[in-house]
Every structure is written in C-alpha cells, then in structure tokens.
Design a protein around this motif. Structure first.
Motif, PDB file in Angstrom:
ATOM      1  N   TYR A 280     -17.967   3.690  42.385  1.00 22.17           N
ATOM      2  CA  TYR A 280     -18.662   3.305  41.156  1.00 22.17           C
ATOM      3  C   TYR A 280     -18.250   1.941  40.617  1.00 22.17           C
ATOM      4  CZ  TYR A 280     -19.861   8.230  41.248  1.00 22.17           C
ATOM      5  OH  TYR A 280     -20.322   9.458  41.632  1.00 22.17           O
ATOM      6  N   GLY A 281     -17.238   1.338  41.229  1.00 22.38           N
ATOM      7  CA  GLY A 281     -16.798   0.025  40.772  1.00 22.38           C
ATOM      8  C   GLY A 281     -16.125   0.031  39.424  1.00 22.38           C
ATOM      9  N   THR A 282     -15.674   1.190  38.974  1.00 17.86           N
ATOM     10  CA  THR A 282     -15.014   1.289  37.681  1.00 17.86           C
ATOM     11  C   THR A 282     -14.164   2.550  37.655  1.00 17.86           C
ATOM     12  OG1 THR A 282     -15.356   1.624  35.305  1.00 17.86           O
ATOM     13  CG2 THR A 282     -17.087   2.407  36.750  1.00 17.86           C
ATOM     14  N   ASP A 283     -13.133   2.545  36.794  1.00 13.26           N
ATOM     15  CA  ASP A 283     -12.343   3.772  36.657  1.00 13.26           C
ATOM     16  C   ASP A 283     -12.897   4.664  35.551  1.00 13.26           C
ATOM     17  OD1 ASP A 283     -11.583   2.322  34.484  1.00 13.26           O
ATOM     18  OD2 ASP A 283      -9.447   2.226  34.989  1.00 13.26           O
ATOM     19  N   LYS A 284     -14.043   4.280  34.987  1.00 14.80           N
ATOM     20  CA  LYS A 284     -14.708   5.201  34.057  1.00 14.80           C
ATOM     21  C   LYS A 284     -16.191   5.319  34.402  1.00 14.80           C
ATOM     22  CE  LYS A 284     -14.343   1.698  30.519  1.00 14.80           C
ATOM     23  NZ  LYS A 284     -14.750   0.668  30.174  1.00 14.80           N
ATOM     24  N   PRO A 285     -16.457   5.942  35.533  1.00 10.42           N
ATOM     25  CA  PRO A 285     -17.836   5.987  36.015  1.00 10.42           C
ATOM     26  C   PRO A 285     -18.746   6.889  35.183  1.00 10.42           C
ATOM     27  CG  PRO A 285     -16.400   7.287  37.440  1.00 10.42           C
ATOM     28  CD  PRO A 285     -15.505   6.605  36.445  1.00 10.42           C
ATOM     29  N   ASP A 286     -19.975   6.436  35.065  1.00  6.70           N
ATOM     30  CA  ASP A 286     -21.028   7.271  34.500  1.00  6.70           C
ATOM     31  C   ASP A 286     -21.676   7.988  35.677  1.00  6.70           C
ATOM     32  OD1 ASP A 286     -23.231   8.394  33.302  1.00  6.70           O
ATOM     33  OD2 ASP A 286     -23.676   6.641  32.056  1.00  6.70           O
ATOM     34  N   ILE A 287     -21.459   9.288  35.765  1.00  7.05           N
ATOM     35  CA  ILE A 287     -21.984  10.022  36.927  1.00  7.05           C
ATOM     36  C   ILE A 287     -23.227  10.831  36.571  1.00  7.05           C
ATOM     37  CG2 ILE A 287     -19.787  10.063  38.176  1.00  7.05           C
ATOM     38  CD1 ILE A 287     -19.495  13.003  37.203  1.00  7.05           C
ATOM     39  N   GLY A 391     -17.243 -10.700  48.169  1.00 10.09           N
ATOM     40  CA  GLY A 391     -16.130 -11.466  47.617  1.00 10.09           C
ATOM     41  C   GLY A 391     -14.846 -10.678  47.734  1.00 10.09           C
ATOM     42  N   GLU A 392     -13.949 -10.955  46.800  1.00  6.57           N
ATOM     43  CA  GLU A 392     -12.669 -10.255  46.764  1.00  6.57           C
ATOM     44  C   GLU A 392     -12.954  -8.787  46.397  1.00  6.57           C
ATOM     45  OE1 GLU A 392      -9.263  -8.711  44.935  1.00  6.57           O
ATOM     46  OE2 GLU A 392     -10.502  -9.866  43.532  1.00  6.57           O
ATOM     47  N   ARG A 393     -12.247  -7.845  47.033  1.00  4.38           N
ATOM     48  CA  ARG A 393     -12.627  -6.436  46.929  1.00  4.38           C
ATOM     49  C   ARG A 393     -12.738  -5.931  45.492  1.00  4.38           C
ATOM     50  NH1 ARG A 393     -12.898  -1.847  50.073  1.00  4.38           N
ATOM     51  NH2 ARG A 393     -12.389  -3.106  51.889  1.00  4.38           N
ATOM     52  N   GLN A 394     -11.631  -6.005  44.757  1.00  3.74           N
ATOM     53  CA  GLN A 394     -11.614  -5.407  43.412  1.00  3.74           C
ATOM     54  C   GLN A 394     -12.659  -6.018  42.501  1.00  3.74           C
ATOM     55  OE1 GLN A 394      -8.456  -4.732  40.906  1.00  3.74           O
ATOM     56  NE2 GLN A 394      -8.007  -2.810  41.954  1.00  3.74           N
ATOM     57  N   ALA A 395     -12.701  -7.352  42.516  1.00  2.00           N
ATOM     58  CA  ALA A 395     -13.618  -8.046  41.614  1.00  2.00           C
ATOM     59  C   ALA A 395     -15.064  -7.722  41.973  1.00  2.00           C
ATOM     60  CB  ALA A 395     -13.380  -9.549  41.681  1.00  2.00           C
ATOM     61  N   THR A 396     -15.368  -7.686  43.264  1.00  2.00           N
ATOM     62  CA  THR A 396     -16.749  -7.457  43.687  1.00  2.00           C
ATOM     63  C   THR A 396     -17.180  -6.029  43.378  1.00  2.00           C
ATOM     64  OG1 THR A 396     -16.325  -9.042  45.448  1.00  2.00           O
ATOM     65  CG2 THR A 396     -18.358  -7.789  45.596  1.00  2.00           C
ATOM     66  N   GLN A 397     -16.276  -5.100  43.637  1.00  2.00           N
ATOM     67  CA  GLN A 397     -16.583  -3.713  43.265  1.00  2.00           C
ATOM     68  C   GLN A 397     -16.844  -3.625  41.762  1.00  2.00           C
ATOM     69  OE1 GLN A 397     -13.171  -1.550  44.734  1.00  2.00           O
ATOM     70  NE2 GLN A 397     -14.213  -0.959  46.629  1.00  2.00           N
ATOM     71  N   GLY A 398     -16.017  -4.336  41.006  1.00  2.00           N
ATOM     72  CA  GLY A 398     -16.186  -4.338  39.550  1.00  2.00           C
ATOM     73  C   GLY A 398     -17.553  -4.887  39.150  1.00  2.00           C
ATOM     74  N   HIS A 399     -17.951  -5.970  39.788  1.00  2.00           N
ATOM     75  CA  HIS A 399     -19.252  -6.562  39.466  1.00  2.00           C
ATOM     76  C   HIS A 399     -20.394  -5.621  39.834  1.00  2.00           C
ATOM     77  CE1 HIS A 399     -17.293 -10.788  39.655  1.00  2.00           C
ATOM     78  NE2 HIS A 399     -17.206 -10.256  38.469  1.00  2.00           N
ATOM     79  N   LEU A 400     -20.271  -4.992  40.978  1.00  2.00           N
ATOM     80  CA  LEU A 400     -21.312  -4.034  41.372  1.00  2.00           C
ATOM     81  C   LEU A 400     -21.372  -2.871  40.377  1.00  2.00           C
ATOM     82  CD1 LEU A 400     -20.912  -3.911  45.266  1.00  2.00           C
ATOM     83  CD2 LEU A 400     -23.009  -4.504  44.041  1.00  2.00           C
ATOM     84  N   GLY A 401     -20.201  -2.496  39.890  1.00  2.00           N
ATOM     85  CA  GLY A 401     -20.147  -1.423  38.890  1.00  2.00           C
ATOM     86  C   GLY A 401     -20.879  -1.815  37.614  1.00  2.00           C
TER      87      GLY A 401
END
Ligand code: ASP
Length: 583
Positions: A280-287, A391-401
C-alpha cells in the motif's frame, strides 16, 4: 420553574395540557393577525402560536428578535398545518404568557443547519456555532463514544486514573509545551505529550489495568487538521504480550463500530510494516479498496529505458476504469504528484484500452506484450489505466501510496460508511535520522524489541523489530502502542543506542529506571487519538468538527484570543525576560 418540558418533547398525546417552555427564538413569522415563533433548545423546536385574542401578547411576540431567550406558558393544541419534518410538528403551544429572559444581539451568522457563517466567524463565536444542530450533534456523538469506551474498559477491569499535567518532558518525538515555575526560578514544567511514563509507573504500582481519557500536548509544526492539544484514550496493562493487547483493543474498536453503526467488522486483518509498505506504500493503509501496489522491478529493468534501469524499485497501481483519461487529466495528476508536498519526479502511464490494445508513455521502449504482462501482474483489465513509478524503494512506494489514495478519492472509493480496521505490526524499533546522525525510536524509547531480535541490537540495530503495533482505520492511524521494556539493563542499553549518555539518561529517566529496580511487571499498552476516532466513526474527516473549542490552523484560539502576551508583572514574577525579534 423555568420549564415543564423541553422543546423536543411535546407530542399529540400532550394536547390539552398546560405547559411551560424555555429556549431561544429561532424564527418569528408575522402573519398580521397571527404570529408564530419557533422556540429552540438542545432537544428540538416547538412552535409557539399567538393570535389576536390577546393583542398585547401578539405585539410582544412580534417584537422578539432572533436568539432572544424566552419563556412561554400555554396550552398544547393540535396544529392546523402539521409539519411532518419536526418530531413536535403535530402540535403547537397557544401561548397565554410570554416572558423575555434575555435579549440577544443579532447573531453574526444564522443559527441554522446550513449557516451563512464562514469558518473564521464560526470559530470566533463558537458558542453560537454550538447552538447549531451539526456542531451540537457532533459533541453529543463524541460524548456517546467516550461513554461507550468507558463502559467497555470498565467492564474489562480497567481503572481510570488521572496523571499530572505539570510534569517534566517525556520525549515522544515532538516539542514540549513548557510552563515556567514562579516558585522555582529558572525552572519549567512541561505539559505531557502523553502520560507514557506515568502509566508505566502505575503498572509498577500494581494497578494492572489503567485507562484515562486524557489531554496531551505537542508543540509540533502546524499541519492541517492537527491540534496542539488533543485527547487520547490512554491504556496500559500488566502481564500481557502483544497478542493480549491486540485482543483487548480489537474488542474495543469492534464494540464501538457495532454499537454505533450496527456493523460487525469481524476480526481485524494484520499486516507487517514491511508488507504494508510493499502493498500500500504506507504504514496506515486504507483497505476499503484494492488498487494495491505491484512491484515490476525485475520485469521492467534492463530493457534500455534509463529511468527504469537506474531505479532500485519499479512499481505500479492499476486504476480501474481509467483508460479513458485524457492526456490533460493525466498531466494534471502528474502535476499534483510533483507538488513539493509530494515531490514525485514523474509518472509513467499505460492504458489498457477496452479493445485490448495498449497505449503508453513508454511505447518507444516496451512492446505491448511486455506491458500486457505488467497489466496482468497488477491485475489490470481492459478499460484500466496503469500508473508506474520508479526510483528509490521507500520513496517510490510512498509516492505510489499517495497516488493510490488520491485516485481512490477521485473515484469515490473512500466510502465513509464502511469501516475497515487493521493492525500494522512488526515496526522497526529504530529509525536512522540523517540530520542528527543518530537513531531515533520509531515509537518511543520505552518500546521493547521483539525478544528474538534482541541479539541484533549489538550487530544490526536497524534490523531490530519492535514489539509495537498500530491500529489503522480507513487510512488513518487511530491508535498505537507497544510492549514496554521492563528491565533496567535493556532500558539503559536502549538509551545508549539512542545517543543518550548514561548521565543524561539518569537525569531524564532516573525515576523510571529506579522504578524498574523494584519489581516492574512485564507490561504494554496503547493509546488512541480520540478526536480522530470520533471523526471517523462519525463519517467525517475533520477532527475540529468534534472538538468543542478547537484551535485554528495557526494554533490560535480566536475566540479567547490565545496565545496572548502576559503583563510585565507576570513576567517578573516568573523571572522571565523576553527577547523578541523586532517587527
Ligand atoms: N504513548 C504512546 C503515544 O502517545 C502510546 C503508547 O505507547 O501507549 O503514542
């Protein structure tokens, strides 16, 4: 006696009764030979009727202004034209005595469900705003939630204990609000960011289960919809492992959703922190909806497209039914993602057209078969749109989130009537802070590492997982807690890892470490942000709507005008000298 009934109480069966009501004038309708007044209190609205038979009274009714406080005595009669929208709409009061208890200025905005008052005006006159149903009902709703919380926790044997507000600082990551001491020149109290250390000491004190609905104070930089003072449901338990805490508080949140909305959510899913980021690209996902992240690194790298070849991570989300988005729409979303607040570099898109054909912004580098393979991986069907970022893993996952949430918002997938709670567990214990060149406790310094990871503290501290958990509801972190360290040696070690010298740790936390030498039980707990929890349960986003007297986005209370200067005498008494920048 001011009243025999409230303004929301009278019905057909009261017809013929002599009653007395008190309340505010909502509206005066002057029909010449008759005057009608809508009388309002917390409980509702009742119509008062005045007629020509008493000319003096008719005149008096006519002279009433909006928000006058009045008392009316009269007989309950059946209404000629009934109002099915009002619970009291079948009756009215034929008034024979009217008394003005207090006059009112003309209010600066209308006291109606849909008011003409803007935010600022309503905050400045919050007491008038509270007379309006939406605000009043939110406060009543909040009281109901806190009552349910207390009922549930009392039932489970939790003891409500008050902890002090004038303390010394507990580091929970934010700045403290401080209070200068008059009796101890040069010394300051701090307002608690949370009662963390006190609740742990209550466990050392043997109380076993503690709860408190408590104000906490954090002097953080202002962010939208944050309050410098906010309320937590704060809890701690002894002789528990993570599982015990999760069970207890899953029970609480399930109970609340059931009582309030009649929905049983079933057991809450659990996700590890790593899994939450990956999916989900975040540690507080909306599921409440899917649109999960799909990693494409292996299949997209090494094909000669530089952006991908240089990336540590390539990921995508499939947006359902969005293949028809125009170039302009996609550009606009790209710009939105490139705002400094998000900071994404760019957005690559691929359309899976309804006829099965593929069109993408990287057509030059990837043929349709490759892209169809990505589509399949991401679960896209014809008619869907794929957004890809690299891009960089964490940041890109965050952006996708962030993109995932934005697209869900645009597509109306965030249904406020649905509740999808989950636990996020296995957080890292420590976070490396580039700025200070130090580790920070991701939760707080009292959080225990997972026992099996303790050996890693010496070899690979960044790999250590914490015995910590967050409760996430509809994309919001509504609660978080941990199993605590109860061993003084481990606590000392933790402080060292966080860069405290032994002396510093002793000075700041000696009281806690001393307490741990007197038989501290294993313990753990959690705290919920009550304001946000209430807002989400109420189906709303803004916490301010559920706080009686909130601060504005600049942290000011514009009604009482705080913060404010204090007098020179006060400063002197407090041994303070101001050193203000010239303006
Ligand atoms: N004190 C923590 C907080 O305020 C919660 C907890 O660990 O119980 O976030």
């Amino acid at each position: 006696m001011y009243r025999t009934h409230t303004c929301g109480e009278l019905r057909r069966e009261h017809i013929g009764q002599e009653v007395k009501l008190s309340g505010w004038v909502q509206r005066v309708r002057d029909l010449g030979a008759m005057v009608f007044v809508d009388l309002r209190d917390r409980y509702g609205i009742t119509q008062l009727a005045f007629n020509e038979q008493n000319a003096g009274l008719l005149d008096k009714a006519r002279s009433l202004g909006r928000e006058y406080v009045i008392q009316a005595t009269g007989r309950v009669v059946e209404r000629a034209s009934k109002n099915p929208k009002l619970p009291t709409g079948e009756i009215e009061i034929q008034v024979d005595k009217l008394e003005v208890l207090n006059k009112s200025e003309i209010p600066p905005f209308t006291i109606e469900d849909n008011t003409d008052g803007g935010d600022e005006l309503r905050m400045k006159y919050r007491y008038l705003d509270i007379r309006r149903n939406p605000v009043k009902n939110n406060l009543i709703f909040r009281a109901r939630v806190t009552q349910l919380v207390r009922n549930y926790l009392a039932e489970q044997g939790f003891i409500d204990v008050e902890t002090p507000y004038l303390i010394k600082s507990t580091p929970e990551g934010a700045r403290d609000f401080v209070v200068p001491s008059r009796l101890h020149p040069g010394q300051f109290y701090a307002l608690p960011q949370s009662p963390q250390t006190f609740k742990q000491l209550l466990m050392v004190g043997g109380l076993d289960k503690y709860m408190q609905i408590v104000k906490c104070f954090r002097d953080e930089d202002l962010r939208a919809d944050r309050q410098p003072e906010f309320t937590q449901i704060d809890c701690e338990m002894s002789f528990v492992e993570q599982e015990d805490v999760l069970q207890t508080f899953e029970g609480l949140v399930r109970y609340l959703i059931k009582e309030i909305h009649g929905i049983d959510t079933g057991p809450f899913p659990r996700l590890s922190y790593d899994e939450a980021l990956a999916r989900y690209g975040t540690d507080k996902p909306d599921i409440r909806f899917g649109m999960e992240l799909t990693e494409l690194t292996d299949s997209a790298r090494g094909r000669g497209f530089r952006v991908f070849d240089q990336a540590e991570y390539i990921g995508a989300i499939a947006v359902e039914g969005a293949a028809g988005y125009s170039r302009k729409q996609i550009d606009e979303i790209t710009k939105w993602m490139q705002r400094p607040q998000v900071g994404a570099k760019g957005l690559i898109w691929a359309k899976y057209n309804a006829d099965g054909s593929i069109k993408s912004s990287v057509d030059k580098f990837f043929d349709a078969t490759t892209i169809k393979d990505w589509m399949e991986k991401a679960g896209a069907k014809p008619g869907d749109l794929l957004f890809i970022m690299a891009g960089e893993r964490q940041a890109t996952q965050g952006h996708l989130g962030i993109l995932r949430m934005e697209m869900a918002e645009r597509l109306g997938l965030r249904d406020p009537k649905r509740f999808s709670p989950l636990w996020v567990v296995d957080f890292p214990l420590l976070e490396w802070d580039e700025e200070t060149g130090r580790y920070h406790a991701m939760h707080h310094p009292f959080t225990s590492p997972k026992p099996e990871d303790i050996p890693l503290l010496d070899t690979a501290p960044d790999k250590v997982r914490a015995n910590a958990y967050d409760l996430v509801l509809n994309g919001n972190e509504i609660g978080g807690g941990s199993i605590r360290i109860h061993d003084q040696d481990l606590q000392r070690k933790m402080f060292r890892l966080l860069g405290f010298s032994d002396e510093e740790a002793q000075r700041q936390f000696g009281f806690l470490m001393n307490a741990f030498t007197y038989g501290a039980p294993p313990h753990g707990g959690i705290a919920f942000g009550l304001d946000r929890l209430v807002a989400i349960l109420g189906g709303r986003e803004s916490i301010r709507d559920f706080i009686a007297f909130p601060k504005n986005n600049a942290g000011r209370d514009t009604m009482i005008d705080a913060p404010d200067r204090i007098s020179d005498e006060q400063l002197k008494e407090l041994h303070l000298k101001l050193d203000l920048p010239e303006d």
